[in-house]
Design an enzyme around this catalytic site. Structure first.
Site, PDB file in Angstrom:
ATOM      1  N   VAL A 151      -1.959   7.475   3.587  1.00 26.39           N
ATOM      2  CA  VAL A 151      -3.118   7.876   2.783  1.00 26.39           C
ATOM      3  C   VAL A 151      -3.720   6.666   2.062  1.00 26.39           C
ATOM      4  CG1 VAL A 151      -2.336  10.255   2.469  1.00 26.39           C
ATOM      5  CG2 VAL A 151      -1.603   8.516   0.831  1.00 26.39           C
ATOM      6  N   ASP A 179       1.998   4.099  -7.310  1.00 27.42           N
ATOM      7  CA  ASP A 179       1.052   5.011  -6.674  1.00 27.42           C
ATOM      8  C   ASP A 179       1.765   6.063  -5.834  1.00 27.42           C
ATOM      9  OD1 ASP A 179       1.925   3.102  -4.841  1.00 27.42           O
ATOM     10  OD2 ASP A 179      -0.060   2.517  -4.155  1.00 27.42           O
ATOM     11  N   ARG A 184      -9.157   0.907  -1.917  1.00 30.88           N
ATOM     12  CA  ARG A 184      -8.577   1.248  -3.231  1.00 30.88           C
ATOM     13  C   ARG A 184      -9.604   1.941  -4.115  1.00 30.88           C
ATOM     14  NH1 ARG A 184      -3.656  -1.418  -3.318  1.00 30.88           N
ATOM     15  NH2 ARG A 184      -3.605  -3.497  -2.404  1.00 30.88           N
ATOM     16  N   LYS A 234       6.265  11.349  -0.874  1.00 29.50           N
ATOM     17  CA  LYS A 234       6.476  11.925   0.463  1.00 29.50           C
ATOM     18  C   LYS A 234       7.903  12.461   0.463  1.00 29.50           C
ATOM     19  CE  LYS A 234       3.283   8.690   2.682  1.00 29.50           C
ATOM     20  NZ  LYS A 234       3.143   7.495   3.530  1.00 29.50           N
ATOM     21  N   GLY A 270      -1.239  -1.102  -6.092  1.00 31.42           N
ATOM     22  CA  GLY A 270      -1.617   0.291  -5.828  1.00 31.42           C
ATOM     23  C   GLY A 270      -1.744   1.174  -7.047  1.00 31.42           C
ATOM     24  N   ASP A 301       7.489   6.405  -1.152  1.00 28.84           N
ATOM     25  CA  ASP A 301       7.595   6.618   0.295  1.00 28.84           C
ATOM     26  C   ASP A 301       9.066   6.403   0.672  1.00 28.84           C
ATOM     27  OD1 ASP A 301       7.326   6.618   3.032  1.00 28.84           O
ATOM     28  OD2 ASP A 301       5.681   5.229   3.130  1.00 28.84           O
TER      29      ASP A 301
HETATM   30  P1  IMP Z   1       8.110   2.466  -0.486  1.00 27.32           P
HETATM   31  O1  IMP Z   1       8.688   1.177  -0.976  1.00 27.32           O
HETATM   32  O2  IMP Z   1       8.304   2.674   0.993  1.00 27.32           O
HETATM   33  O3  IMP Z   1       8.494   3.687  -1.307  1.00 27.32           O
HETATM   34  O4  IMP Z   1       6.550   2.322  -0.569  1.00 27.32           O
HETATM   35  C1  IMP Z   1       5.962   2.170  -1.755  1.00 27.32           C
HETATM   36  C2  IMP Z   1       4.740   1.279  -1.671  1.00 27.32           C
HETATM   37  O5  IMP Z   1       4.184   1.191  -0.366  1.00 27.32           O
HETATM   38  C3  IMP Z   1       3.704   1.921  -2.523  1.00 27.32           C
HETATM   39  O6  IMP Z   1       3.677   1.295  -3.777  1.00 27.32           O
HETATM   40  C4  IMP Z   1       2.427   1.731  -1.764  1.00 27.32           C
HETATM   41  O7  IMP Z   1       1.760   0.600  -2.243  1.00 27.32           O
HETATM   42  C5  IMP Z   1       2.815   1.513  -0.341  1.00 27.32           C
HETATM   43  N1  IMP Z   1       2.614   2.760   0.444  1.00 27.32           N
HETATM   44  C6  IMP Z   1       3.543   3.639   0.864  1.00 27.32           C
HETATM   45  N2  IMP Z   1       2.995   4.671   1.535  1.00 27.32           N
HETATM   46  C7  IMP Z   1       1.661   4.428   1.540  1.00 27.32           C
HETATM   47  C8  IMP Z   1       0.524   5.155   2.071  1.00 27.32           C
HETATM   48  O8  IMP Z   1       0.614   6.249   2.664  1.00 27.32           O
HETATM   49  N3  IMP Z   1      -0.677   4.590   1.868  1.00 27.32           N
HETATM   50  C9  IMP Z   1      -0.848   3.396   1.210  1.00 27.32           C
HETATM   51  N4  IMP Z   1       0.177   2.699   0.684  1.00 27.32           N
HETATM   52  C10 IMP Z   1       1.416   3.210   0.850  1.00 27.32           C
HETATM   53 MG    MG Z   2       2.165  -0.584  -3.950  1.00 24.66          MG
END
Ligand code: IMP
Ligand code: MG
Length: 181
Positions: free
Chosen positions: A155, A102, A167, A133, A46, A105
């Protein structure tokens, strides 16, 4: 054409470019006194577009070590079991590391990569994300540089994917409701 699949633009490419330049200024100021520069650790896949734009605005001595962690395999839009697809491709021992992702979350991905880099003996560890977020970002995952805070929506674009698609969409946008399974 991919534009037909997008419901709306959340952040357009002009606003992203402007913010990336400002972030590069903050990063450059942070590492200005480090003669050895830094090692960027982009989290694949990402972060590729963000990385490409960011580093061309950074007049610092830098190395790049890749890491690939998959948290949202296929068409998942909620975090699944993590899989480390590629361990760090370069040595970060005694280096000042800046992890590039990127979006922050749930924080699962960054937590994992931050631990990995620390275990490998980095001298310092900081993180930069294009998007965050804030309603979900956990307190135990420090992120020093943030591009934009966004609502808790799924998103795509500017590197972010849905099922590995979109992408290449140049803005950050939201898919049409019917498209997410
Ligand atoms: P986390 O581990 O939940 O913080 O998510 C991080 C990874 O999940 C990021 O590097 C993104 O690749 C993917 N991700 C999280 N939210 C989104 C989104 O809204 N759209 C696309 N990819 C996301
Ligand atoms: Mg990612």
């Amino acid at each position: 054409m991919i534009n037909d699949d997008l419901d709306r633009i959340l952040i357009d490419r002009g606003a992203i470019a402007e913010r990336v330049r400002a972030l590069a200024g903050e990063v450059a100021a942070t590492y200005a006194d480090q003669p050895g520069g830094l090692t960027l650790v982009p989290v694949l896949s990402g972060s590729i577009i963000f990385l490409a734009d960011l580093i061309r605005e950074l007049p610092l001595r830098m190395k790049v070590a890749l890491v690939h962690v998959s948290t949202y395999p296929g068409s998942a839009t909620t975090p699944q079991t993590q899989r480390v697809v590629l361990e760090l491709s370069g040595d970060v021992k005694d280096r000042n590391v800046l992890i590039v992702d990127d979006i922050l979350d749930s924080g699962k991905t960054l937590r994992r990569v931050q631990a990995m880099v620390r275990e490998r003996g980095a001298r310092s560890v900081r993180s930069i994300v294009l998007l965050r977020k804030p309603s979900k970002a956990p307190a135990d995952v420090p992120v020093e540089f943030v591009g934009f805070d966004v609502e808790d929506l799924f998103v795509v674009g500017y590197g972010l994917d849905y099922d590995d698609l979109y992408r290449n969409y140049p803005h950050v946008g939201v898919l049409k409701p019917g498209l997410i399974r």
